[in-house]
Design a protein around this motif. Structure first.
Motif, short mmCIF file in Angstrom:
data_model
loop_
_atom_site.label_atom_id
_atom_site.label_comp_id
_atom_site.label_asym_id
_atom_site.label_seq_id
_atom_site.Cartn_x
_atom_site.Cartn_y
_atom_site.Cartn_z
N SER A 96 0.83 -1.21 0.00
CA SER A 96 0.00 0.00 0.00
C SER A 96 0.86 1.26 0.00
CB SER A 96 -0.94 0.00 1.20
OG SER A 96 -1.77 -1.14 1.17
N SER A 97 1.95 1.25 0.76
CA SER A 97 2.87 2.40 0.75
C SER A 97 3.56 2.50 -0.61
CB SER A 97 3.93 2.25 1.85
OG SER A 97 3.34 2.27 3.12
N ILE A 98 4.01 1.38 -1.12
CA ILE A 98 4.70 1.39 -2.41
C ILE A 98 3.73 1.80 -3.52
CG2 ILE A 98 5.93 -0.06 -4.09
CD1 ILE A 98 6.90 -1.72 -1.58
N ALA A 120 4.50 -8.70 -0.64
CA ALA A 120 3.54 -8.45 -1.73
C ALA A 120 4.23 -8.28 -3.08
CB ALA A 120 2.70 -7.22 -1.42
N GLY A 121 5.43 -7.70 -3.10
CA GLY A 121 6.22 -7.67 -4.33
C GLY A 121 6.00 -6.48 -5.25
N SER A 122 5.20 -5.51 -4.84
CA SER A 122 4.92 -4.37 -5.72
C SER A 122 6.21 -3.65 -6.14
CB SER A 122 3.96 -3.41 -5.01
OG SER A 122 3.68 -2.30 -5.80
N ASN A 126 6.28 -2.94 -12.68
CA ASN A 126 5.92 -1.64 -13.27
C ASN A 126 4.39 -1.50 -13.37
OD1 ASN A 126 5.51 -3.56 -15.19
ND2 ASN A 126 6.72 -2.58 -16.80
N VAL A 127 3.71 -2.19 -12.45
CA VAL A 127 2.24 -2.17 -12.43
C VAL A 127 1.77 -1.20 -11.35
CG1 VAL A 127 0.16 -3.57 -12.05
CG2 VAL A 127 2.19 -4.60 -13.10
N TRP A 128 0.84 -0.31 -11.71
CA TRP A 128 0.23 0.58 -10.72
C TRP A 128 -1.24 0.20 -10.55
CZ3 TRP A 128 -3.92 3.01 -12.85
CH2 TRP A 128 -3.92 3.21 -14.24
N GLY A 129 -1.81 0.61 -9.44
CA GLY A 129 -3.24 0.34 -9.20
C GLY A 129 -3.88 1.53 -8.51
N LEU A 135 -14.05 0.61 -8.07
CA LEU A 135 -13.48 -0.12 -9.21
C LEU A 135 -11.97 0.08 -9.20
CD1 LEU A 135 -14.76 -1.85 -11.40
CD2 LEU A 135 -14.53 0.09 -12.95
N LYS A 136 -11.25 -1.03 -9.14
CA LYS A 136 -9.79 -0.92 -9.14
C LYS A 136 -9.29 -1.00 -10.57
CE LYS A 136 -5.64 -2.74 -7.09
NZ LYS A 136 -5.05 -3.58 -6.08
N THR A 137 -8.49 0.00 -10.95
CA THR A 137 -7.90 0.01 -12.28
C THR A 137 -6.41 -0.24 -12.12
OG1 THR A 137 -9.47 1.71 -12.85
CG2 THR A 137 -7.66 1.39 -14.38
N GLN A 154 15.30 -7.52 8.61
CA GLN A 154 15.02 -7.09 9.99
C GLN A 154 13.73 -6.26 10.06
OE1 GLN A 154 18.29 -5.16 11.98
NE2 GLN A 154 19.38 -7.10 12.22
N LEU A 155 13.44 -5.57 8.97
CA LEU A 155 12.23 -4.73 8.95
C LEU A 155 10.96 -5.58 8.90
CD1 LEU A 155 13.38 -2.06 6.32
CD2 LEU A 155 13.61 -1.96 8.82
N THR A 156 11.11 -6.84 8.56
CA THR A 156 9.92 -7.70 8.45
C THR A 156 9.69 -8.53 9.73
OG1 THR A 156 11.17 -9.54 7.47
CG2 THR A 156 10.22 -7.94 5.95
P1 NAD Z 1 -0.27 -3.39 3.13
O1 NAD Z 1 0.84 -2.59 2.60
O2 NAD Z 1 -1.58 -2.70 3.28
O3 NAD Z 1 0.17 -4.05 4.50
C1 NAD Z 1 -0.72 -4.94 5.16
C2 NAD Z 1 -0.72 -4.68 6.66
O4 NAD Z 1 0.55 -5.05 7.19
C3 NAD Z 1 -0.93 -3.22 7.01
O5 NAD Z 1 -1.73 -3.15 8.17
C4 NAD Z 1 0.47 -2.73 7.32
O6 NAD Z 1 0.47 -1.64 8.22
C5 NAD Z 1 1.08 -3.97 7.94
N1 NAD Z 1 2.53 -4.08 7.83
C6 NAD Z 1 3.28 -3.94 6.72
N2 NAD Z 1 4.56 -4.19 6.99
C7 NAD Z 1 4.63 -4.48 8.31
C8 NAD Z 1 5.68 -4.85 9.18
N3 NAD Z 1 6.92 -5.02 8.75
N4 NAD Z 1 5.38 -5.05 10.48
C9 NAD Z 1 4.12 -4.95 10.94
N5 NAD Z 1 3.08 -4.64 10.16
C10 NAD Z 1 3.33 -4.40 8.86
O7 NAD Z 1 -0.57 -4.69 2.24
P2 NAD Z 1 0.30 -5.58 1.24
O8 NAD Z 1 -0.36 -6.89 1.24
O9 NAD Z 1 1.75 -5.50 1.52
O10 NAD Z 1 0.06 -4.85 -0.15
C11 NAD Z 1 -1.24 -4.82 -0.70
C12 NAD Z 1 -1.39 -3.69 -1.69
O11 NAD Z 1 -0.31 -3.71 -2.62
C13 NAD Z 1 -2.67 -3.84 -2.50
O12 NAD Z 1 -3.24 -2.58 -2.75
C14 NAD Z 1 -2.17 -4.48 -3.77
O13 NAD Z 1 -3.02 -4.25 -4.86
C15 NAD Z 1 -0.82 -3.85 -3.94
N6 NAD Z 1 0.11 -4.67 -4.73
C16 NAD Z 1 0.50 -4.19 -5.93
C17 NAD Z 1 1.37 -4.94 -6.71
C18 NAD Z 1 1.83 -4.38 -8.00
O14 NAD Z 1 2.60 -4.99 -8.70
N7 NAD Z 1 1.39 -3.20 -8.36
C19 NAD Z 1 1.85 -6.18 -6.26
C20 NAD Z 1 1.43 -6.64 -5.02
C21 NAD Z 1 0.55 -5.87 -4.25
#
Ligand code: NAD
Length: 361
Positions: A96-98, A120-122, A126-129, A135-137, A154-156
């Motif tokens: 979501s941040s990325i 999540a791998g964003s 090079n895909v945006w949403g 409606l998600k585009t 360590q951040l995870t």
């Molecule tokens: P997110 O970024 O919303 O994170 C999910 C939850 O985990 C949130 O509550 C966040 O605060 C928490 N969190 C994240 N990192 C943490 C950490 N290290 N410690 C504790 N809590 C943490 O969700 P997500 O699943 O990472 O990403 C989902 C979003 O990313 C969706 O909008 C999806 O469409 C998009 N996405 C895009 C692509 C792309 O290629 N464009 C690929 C994957 C996901």
């Protein structure tokens, strides 16, 4: 067998190392000569943002981050970047941040560095949403690809086990869908299969030892390969379904992917030559679906869409939207009947090996 394909490799630096995010980021900001950095970081993933940025000067902190990036949220982030003459964005957090950083890069051209804290791998696509009126585009534009990804396991460590599992399976879904995405090729398949292996090895380690670096490293490495293969192969059936469930029904991204994956795997698996044996080997089993299900059991993975607020009333909408977006190249023909059966099974967490019984081909 002759090989005949076009493959595009996206250009990106990857700096990987536990405990190295702050120093890697400082070196990268210096290398790029950036003077006005905006940090986009929301939710709990962003709690380590101060630590990660302790060696750089931050001009603007932006913490408004909403999953699936509503257009109004994107608008405010863009205004903040342009009003403050930002020349580099650093996103720290999950997808979501990325995704918010990508929305800014899309219209302003300002480059970004991503420091992911989920699987999540964003960061490697090079895909945006963007989401507007339920409606998600999504779209593809090289401007949104972060120029550098900084991985620091360590951040995870703070990512709860349950979220780590769902997010890791979201990564695994990128690998699986890459085997039949519209631009699937042998190069992205090789990365996808190695991504499955790394995630299938790393995620159980995280469940056993959530504070252990080796499992977290493997999961980040697998998540990167997953995203690279997905970016190259393009969005397949699985992603098209999950984007609708997320964008229109606001279901949580990672858990939705984790739940739907076995059903799409069962649907397509035997239609793609070589997919069964290669994925099974990556799972360390004789059968890919059994391998995925054994892993999901070990991880106590999300089971049914009804657990996330989805109901049978939503199925016709998903079917209608998905039939219009699932690539025509999907290895098995998708019909309203078989898609309804798939979604009904995913809704209830039914056995993925039986939901197609009785559905007309
Ligand atoms: P997110 O970024 O919303 O994170 C999910 C939850 O985990 C949130 O509550 C966040 O605060 C928490 N969190 C994240 N990192 C943490 C950490 N290290 N410690 C504790 N809590 C943490 O969700 P997500 O699943 O990472 O990403 C989902 C979003 O990313 C969706 O909008 C999806 O469409 C998009 N996405 C895009 C692509 C792309 O290629 N464009 C690929 C994957 C996901």
């Amino acid at each position: 067998m002759s090989l005949d394909f076009h493959h595009v490799t996206l250009g990106q630096r990857v700096l990987f190392g536990a405990g190295r995010a702050a120093s890697n980021l400082a070196a990268e900001v210096e290398r790029l000569g950036a003077e006005r950095v905006m940090v986009i970081s929301g939710g709990r993933g962003g709690s380590s943002a101060r630590e990660v940025t302790e060696l750089i000067h931050v001009a603007v902190w932006h913490s408004e981050v909403v999953m699936h990036v509503p257009v109004e949220v994107a608008k405010r982030a863009r205004a903040s970047a342009t009003d403050n003459n930002i020349d580099l964005i650093v996103s720290i957090g999950g997808g979501s941040s990325i995704g918010t950083a990508k929305a800014v890069s899309l219209t302003t051209g300002i480059p970004s560095i991503a420091v992911p804290t989920t699987y999540a791998g964003s960061e490697a696509t090079n895909v945006w949403g963007l989401t507007e009126d339920d409606l998600k585009t999504t779209g593809v534009d090289d401007k949104v690809l972060p120029i550098t990804v900084i991985y620091d396991s360590q951040l995870t460590l703070s990512l709860p086990v349950e979220m780590s599992v769902a997010s890791g399976l979201n990564g695994l879904a990128h690998c699986v869908d890459s085997l039949w995405g519209p631009k699937a090729d042998p190069i992205n398949a090789a990365m996808a299969v190695e991504g499955i292996r790394a995630l299938a090895e790393g995620l159980p380690q995280i469940v056993r030892d959530p504070q252990g670096i080796p499992g977290r490293d493997l999961a980040l490495y697998g998540a990167y390969l997953a995203a690279v293969s997905f970016a190259s192969a393009g969005s397949g059936m699985h992603h098209k379904i999950c984007h609708i469930l997320g964008g229109t029904f606001n279901l949580p991204h990672a858990q939705t992917h984790a739940t739907v994956l076995p059903y799409v795997l069962a649907f397509n698996l035997n239609e793609v030559p070589g997919a069964q044996s290669r994925m099974a080997a990556a799972f360390g089993t004789d059968n890919a679906l059994e391998g995925l299900q054994a892993l999901r059991k070990l991880l106590d993975a999300p089971k049914a869409l009804k657990d996330y607020g989805f109901t049978a009333a939503g199925i016709p909408t998903v079917v209608e939207q998905a039939l219009a977006t699932i690539p025509a190249s999907n290895p098995r023909e998708v019909t309203a009947d078989n898609l309804t059966a798939l979604l009904t099974a995913a809704l209830n967490g039914a056995d993925p090996t039986t939901f197609l019984a009785g559905v007309a081909e």
